[in-house]
Write a protein that holds these residues in place. Sequence first.
Motif, mmCIF file in Angstrom:
data_model
loop_
_atom_site.group_PDB
_atom_site.id
_atom_site.type_symbol
_atom_site.label_atom_id
_atom_site.label_comp_id
_atom_site.label_asym_id
_atom_site.label_seq_id
_atom_site.Cartn_x
_atom_site.Cartn_y
_atom_site.Cartn_z
ATOM 1 N N GLY A 35 -1.910 12.258 5.455
ATOM 2 C CA GLY A 35 -1.302 11.225 6.286
ATOM 3 C C GLY A 35 0.045 11.702 6.795
ATOM 4 O O GLY A 35 0.874 12.186 6.017
ATOM 5 N N PHE A 36 0.272 11.592 8.091
ATOM 6 C CA PHE A 36 1.504 12.085 8.729
ATOM 7 C C PHE A 36 2.312 10.879 9.196
ATOM 8 O O PHE A 36 1.871 10.118 10.050
ATOM 9 C CB PHE A 36 1.124 12.991 9.902
ATOM 10 C CG PHE A 36 2.271 13.753 10.512
ATOM 11 C CD1 PHE A 36 3.518 13.821 9.920
ATOM 12 C CD2 PHE A 36 2.084 14.432 11.708
ATOM 13 C CE1 PHE A 36 4.556 14.535 10.490
ATOM 14 C CE2 PHE A 36 3.113 15.151 12.298
ATOM 15 C CZ PHE A 36 4.347 15.201 11.689
ATOM 16 N N ILE A 37 3.510 10.687 8.623
ATOM 17 C CA ILE A 37 4.313 9.506 8.920
ATOM 18 C C ILE A 37 5.704 9.901 9.405
ATOM 19 O O ILE A 37 6.170 11.015 9.161
ATOM 20 C CB ILE A 37 4.434 8.574 7.684
ATOM 21 C CG1 ILE A 37 5.154 9.291 6.541
ATOM 22 C CG2 ILE A 37 3.061 8.101 7.237
ATOM 23 C CD1 ILE A 37 5.447 8.401 5.343
ATOM 24 N N ILE A 167 -5.503 15.879 9.473
ATOM 25 C CA ILE A 167 -4.153 15.314 9.554
ATOM 26 C C ILE A 167 -4.269 14.008 10.325
ATOM 27 O O ILE A 167 -4.824 13.979 11.431
ATOM 28 C CB ILE A 167 -3.157 16.260 10.248
ATOM 29 C CG1 ILE A 167 -2.995 17.560 9.450
ATOM 30 C CG2 ILE A 167 -1.795 15.588 10.415
ATOM 31 C CD1 ILE A 167 -2.083 18.581 10.117
ATOM 32 N N LEU A 168 -3.747 12.940 9.754
ATOM 33 C CA LEU A 168 -3.879 11.598 10.327
ATOM 34 C C LEU A 168 -2.500 10.993 10.561
ATOM 35 O O LEU A 168 -1.733 10.788 9.613
ATOM 36 C CB LEU A 168 -4.679 10.712 9.370
ATOM 37 C CG LEU A 168 -4.635 9.197 9.606
ATOM 38 C CD1 LEU A 168 -5.361 8.846 10.901
ATOM 39 C CD2 LEU A 168 -5.240 8.454 8.427
ATOM 40 N N LEU A 176 -3.584 3.845 5.545
ATOM 41 C CA LEU A 176 -3.221 5.119 4.919
ATOM 42 C C LEU A 176 -3.601 5.135 3.444
ATOM 43 O O LEU A 176 -4.148 6.125 2.940
ATOM 44 C CB LEU A 176 -1.716 5.363 5.070
ATOM 45 C CG LEU A 176 -1.231 5.766 6.469
ATOM 46 C CD1 LEU A 176 0.294 5.683 6.536
ATOM 47 C CD2 LEU A 176 -1.691 7.178 6.819
ATOM 48 N N ASP A 177 -3.305 4.046 2.745
ATOM 49 C CA ASP A 177 -3.634 3.987 1.320
ATOM 50 C C ASP A 177 -5.135 4.127 1.081
ATOM 51 O O ASP A 177 -5.553 4.605 0.028
ATOM 52 C CB ASP A 177 -3.142 2.666 0.714
ATOM 53 C CG ASP A 177 -1.658 2.711 0.359
ATOM 54 O OD1 ASP A 177 -1.085 3.815 0.364
ATOM 55 O OD2 ASP A 177 -1.084 1.643 0.078
ATOM 56 N N TYR A 198 0.192 6.602 0.720
ATOM 57 C CA TYR A 198 1.457 6.119 1.283
ATOM 58 C C TYR A 198 2.274 5.348 0.252
ATOM 59 O O TYR A 198 3.497 5.546 0.148
ATOM 60 C CB TYR A 198 1.205 5.226 2.506
ATOM 61 C CG TYR A 198 2.472 4.515 2.930
ATOM 62 C CD1 TYR A 198 3.468 5.193 3.613
ATOM 63 C CD2 TYR A 198 2.693 3.176 2.580
ATOM 64 C CE1 TYR A 198 4.654 4.566 3.958
ATOM 65 C CE2 TYR A 198 3.873 2.543 2.923
ATOM 66 C CZ TYR A 198 4.857 3.236 3.612
ATOM 67 O OH TYR A 198 6.028 2.611 3.936
ATOM 68 N N SER A 199 1.641 4.477 -0.520
ATOM 69 C CA SER A 199 2.384 3.646 -1.475
ATOM 70 C C SER A 199 3.100 4.492 -2.512
ATOM 71 O O SER A 199 4.256 4.208 -2.862
ATOM 72 C CB SER A 199 1.437 2.655 -2.169
ATOM 73 O OG SER A 199 0.974 1.685 -1.252
#
Length: 486
Positions: A35-37, A167-168, A176-177, A198-199
């Motif tokens: 996950g890309f944030i 990659i998202l 995401l979780d 993510y969490s």
Amino acid sequence: MAMISIENLTFSYPTSADPVFDNVSFRIDTNWKLGFIGRNGKGKTTLLRLLLGSYPYRGKIESPVEFIYFPHPVEDKTKSTTEILREIAPEAEEWQLRRELSALGVRESALLRPFASLSGGEQTKVLLAALFSEESRFPLIDEPTNHLDADARSDVAAYLARKKGFILVSHDRRFLDGCVDHILSLNRATLEVQSGNYSSWQENFERRQKYESTQNERLHKDIARLKTAAQRSSGWADRVEASKIGAADKGFIGHKSAKMMKRAKSIQARQQRAIKEKTTLLKDAERTDALKLRPLTYRRDLLVSLKGVAPVYSRSPITSPVSLEIRAGERVFLDGKNGSGKSSILRLLLNHPIDHTGSVEIGSGLIISYVPQSASSLNGTLSAFAKENRIDESLFKTILRKMDFSRPQLEKDMQDFSQGQKKKVLLAKSLCEQAHLYIWDEPLNYIDLYSRVQIERLIAEFSPTMLLVEHDAAFREAIATKVIHL
């Protein structure tokens, strides 16, 4: 185990003097569900484009796999879905395409239909199926949840959770979780990779920021104390040195002066070490300034009433009849699949000429502030936009600054903004407007995680009366007072 390696990556756009990336290095495993944030406009899509080789750059990108990007541009949507799939994944076998479509819940009949006839959710699923039908390519998935309803988001998350290697980019916390096992975080000053969803990343990030804040406060006090001590020791040394004039034992006094000076220099060295340590802290601290809203109070408790309403297209209602009331202080969410008529009901309240069944009653003199789904048509300067929409330019730009716009960005043409920044422009406009009722249609599309929480806090504090369509489950659970299912 195959690794994608990025070393000393440096890139800036020709129109900007500031680098988007400056000597960035990291490695990722091709088996990770990553996950890309990061904040809007900070370079997430740019990094994906650099991996694709779309821009020249300095540094090194080494990959054992070929990349493929979502959303793939579809130039001619009149073609059949099968033709579109063949264009994107020419080496995929038919059984592979059907397997991926089935896993995403897309009926085989969709293959024969024109791509344009599919719903937004079906189009997204078809493009994702094409991505994963050829296992030799590594998917780069850029914000797939925009315009997906809640059920479709759940379907896609479950689908991605069964995959490996992508990659998202997404700002939906629950999404995401549900499907990633690593996080690539584009922070204020660093870019880091961390195991978990993510969490778990958010919990670790907040824990680190709390620790660094405590360390920063301690070092700040140490630096002030050491500065005072150094000045005192230096003053003592100067006074002792001055006392040598006419003194009988100049050797003793000189030794004492040198000792005081040495102490002062030692304290100053400690002070410099503390300052250096302090500068390494809180580089990635995210500050979200509180937003404000000035909703108007309507003279009656009931603002809007819908009785047996269903939008009508081609002489047929597109949803079952809807009855609802919106009262002061309520935050009503319309929930339903894509194409169930949610946006049409919002537009009915804005007096759009849409055929419908039932009755729509809007309070006399009711002032409405509206945020539409799409912001893609925005262009021109922010100043001209503020003037055109009769909002206070100073307040408008202050809100955008609080939503993480830099000062140089405020002078750019809006057509150069990222999609998230454009959506923030529409939200900031609405926050400038005093209204009895705020109607927001998918306001969080493309909006970064920090700004989502910022908006949640704003709504919780000022309790505006609202009617919303939004599929972010965490956001809806945080602020909804009523959910109407279509």
